[in-house]
Design an enzyme around this catalytic site. Structure first.
Site, PDB file in Angstrom:
ATOM      1  N   LYS A   1      -2.722   8.092  -9.365  1.00 28.32           N
ATOM      2  CA  LYS A   1      -1.892   9.274  -9.128  1.00 28.32           C
ATOM      3  C   LYS A   1      -1.194   9.603 -10.448  1.00 28.32           C
ATOM      4  O   LYS A   1       0.033   9.709 -10.544  1.00 28.32           O
ATOM      5  CB  LYS A   1      -0.892   8.998  -8.004  1.00 28.32           C
ATOM      6  CG  LYS A   1      -0.165  10.253  -7.488  1.00 28.32           C
ATOM      7  CD  LYS A   1      -1.099  11.270  -6.871  1.00 28.32           C
ATOM      8  CE  LYS A   1      -0.286  12.444  -6.289  1.00 28.32           C
ATOM      9  NZ  LYS A   1      -1.163  13.557  -5.874  1.00 28.32           N
TER      10      LYS A   1
ATOM     11  N   ASP B   1      -5.890  -0.456  -0.519  1.00 28.04           N
ATOM     12  CA  ASP B   1      -5.690  -0.878   0.863  1.00 28.04           C
ATOM     13  C   ASP B   1      -5.964   0.278   1.818  1.00 28.04           C
ATOM     14  O   ASP B   1      -6.697   0.144   2.810  1.00 28.04           O
ATOM     15  CB  ASP B   1      -4.256  -1.388   1.015  1.00 28.04           C
ATOM     16  CG  ASP B   1      -3.997  -2.068   2.357  1.00 28.04           C
ATOM     17  OD1 ASP B   1      -4.947  -2.220   3.148  1.00 28.04           O
ATOM     18  OD2 ASP B   1      -2.845  -2.444   2.605  1.00 28.04           O
TER      19      ASP B   1
END
Length: 368
Positions: free
Chosen positions: A192, A248
């Site tokens: 990000k 995850d």
């Protein structure tokens, strides 16, 4: 005859059922290929807290260190949800990964042709195929950063800190690039970087080490775009590498594209002197525990990864994987992969023990 010592952590919920199933498969492999597997059980998770007051007893860590590989079922359950953070069953996973130096989690996501109809994507997308691997960083990032709660004038405030060091990013990046060299030579790095400083460092390091792998193509995706592209064009991905939190979440999304989270195995590796940890990526599913309904295939496929990575038994690993394909092709389905919209006349609904028995039979048949 070769000997291997496997530490087994059955854990909570369906964990004991799927690990017992996998032990049966490994024992079959041992009989056919002349290996001897010794299994030693250890406590971790909620059951460990109930017995010892700790989710990861020191004896379990010692037992795992003294093994050639670790097989883990699943941990957690609603009865332990109110425990303080350092006592929750999930702490056992974080603690074990850290104690063993397991910084890389490999999560292959493969959509088997016989499960096309179980994929939630449009058939025109599903039938292009899905064969990718997530390489998830395991021992850094927000799960291991500073966290806490403070009181201020506005009330209670909670915080969690995401941080990464260059060395942590480099070692997971090199794991991804080396894996890509054995596959289709394409790495997609997830970050990000338009918002987070830790992601800007992540992207910089990935670009830096890419020069050492000139045969591998590297591209980057922001995590939100990556979640969209996994739905839109999953066939375009080969190796995807991400930090702990992003990996995850996205690897669970990829799991559902294969028909069920009950189909995805994983391997956690790192320190070459430490045993690898092999586990399904699904949870403990307490609502299914003890009912012979759990899908054992993710754990069985995790054992195939164990055979290949920790024991260097490629032929044996392929025998397990081919047996799983054959059983699925023959129409055997646990409830999570039984698509009721299919022509069920050619499918056979089975439970945990029956699916395990079919895999064992297919292994034996394949060796005849």
């Amino acid at each position: 005859m070769t000997h291997f010592k496997i530490a087994v952590i059955p854990g909570d919920g369906i964990g004991p059922e799927v690990t017992n199933a996998t032990r049966t498969v490994l024992e079959t492999i041992g009989q056919i290929y002349h290996h001897h597997f010794t299994f030693e059980e250890w406590l971790a998770g909620g059951i460990a807290f109930d017995a010892t007051g700790e989710p990861l007893p020191p004896a379990t860590v010692a037992g795992c260190r003294n093994s050639d590989a670790v097989l883990l079922g699943a941990v957690g359950g609603p009865q332990w949800d109110q425990l303080p953070g350092d006592k929750r069953p999930e702490k056992a996973l974080l603690g074990l990964r850290s104690a063993l130096g397991l910084y890389a989690n490999l999560r292959p996501a493969v959509l088997y042709p016989s499960l096309f109809s179980a994929c939630p994507l449009h058939p025109t997308i599903a039938r292009k195929g899905i064969d990718l691997v997530f390489v998830r960083e395991l021992t850094g990032g927000i799960y291991f950063g500073k966290s806490g709660r403070i009181q201020n004038d506005a009330g209670e405030q909670a915080y969690d800190t995401m941080s990464y060091q260059t060395s942590e990013i480099e070692r997971i990046g090199r794991t991804a690039f080396a894996l890509a060299q054995t596959r289709r030579k394409h790495v997609t790095s997830i970050d990000k970087a338009n918002v987070l400083e830790s992601s800007r460092l992540w992207r910089s390091v990935m670009n830096s080490i890419a020069a050492d792998y000139p045969d591998v193509v590297l591209d980057h995706l922001y995590v939100d775009n990556a979640s969209m592209q996994l739905i839109r064009r999953p066939d375009s991905f080969d190796v995807m590498v991400a930090g702990n939190l992003f990996g995850d979440i996205l690897s669970d999304e990829a799991a559902m594209l294969t028909g069920s989270i009950g189909m995805l195995p994983s391997a956690s590796i790192g320190d070459p002197k430490a045993p690898g940890l092999y586990e399904p990526i699904h949870g403990s599913a307490p609502d299914l525990a003890g009912q012979n309904k759990a899908n054992p295939l993710a754990t069985i496929l995790s054992a195939a990864m164990m055979l290949r990575i920790s024991f260097n038994l490629t032929e044996e690993a392929e025998a397990v994987e081919q047996a799983v394909r054959n059983v699925l092709d023959a129409g055997y389905r646990t409830g999570d992969i039984l698509d009721r919209t299919e022509d069920t006349t050619c499918l056979q609904a089975v439970g945990t023990s029956e699916m395990t028995g079919q895999v064992v039979a297919a292994i034996k048949e394949g060796k005849e």
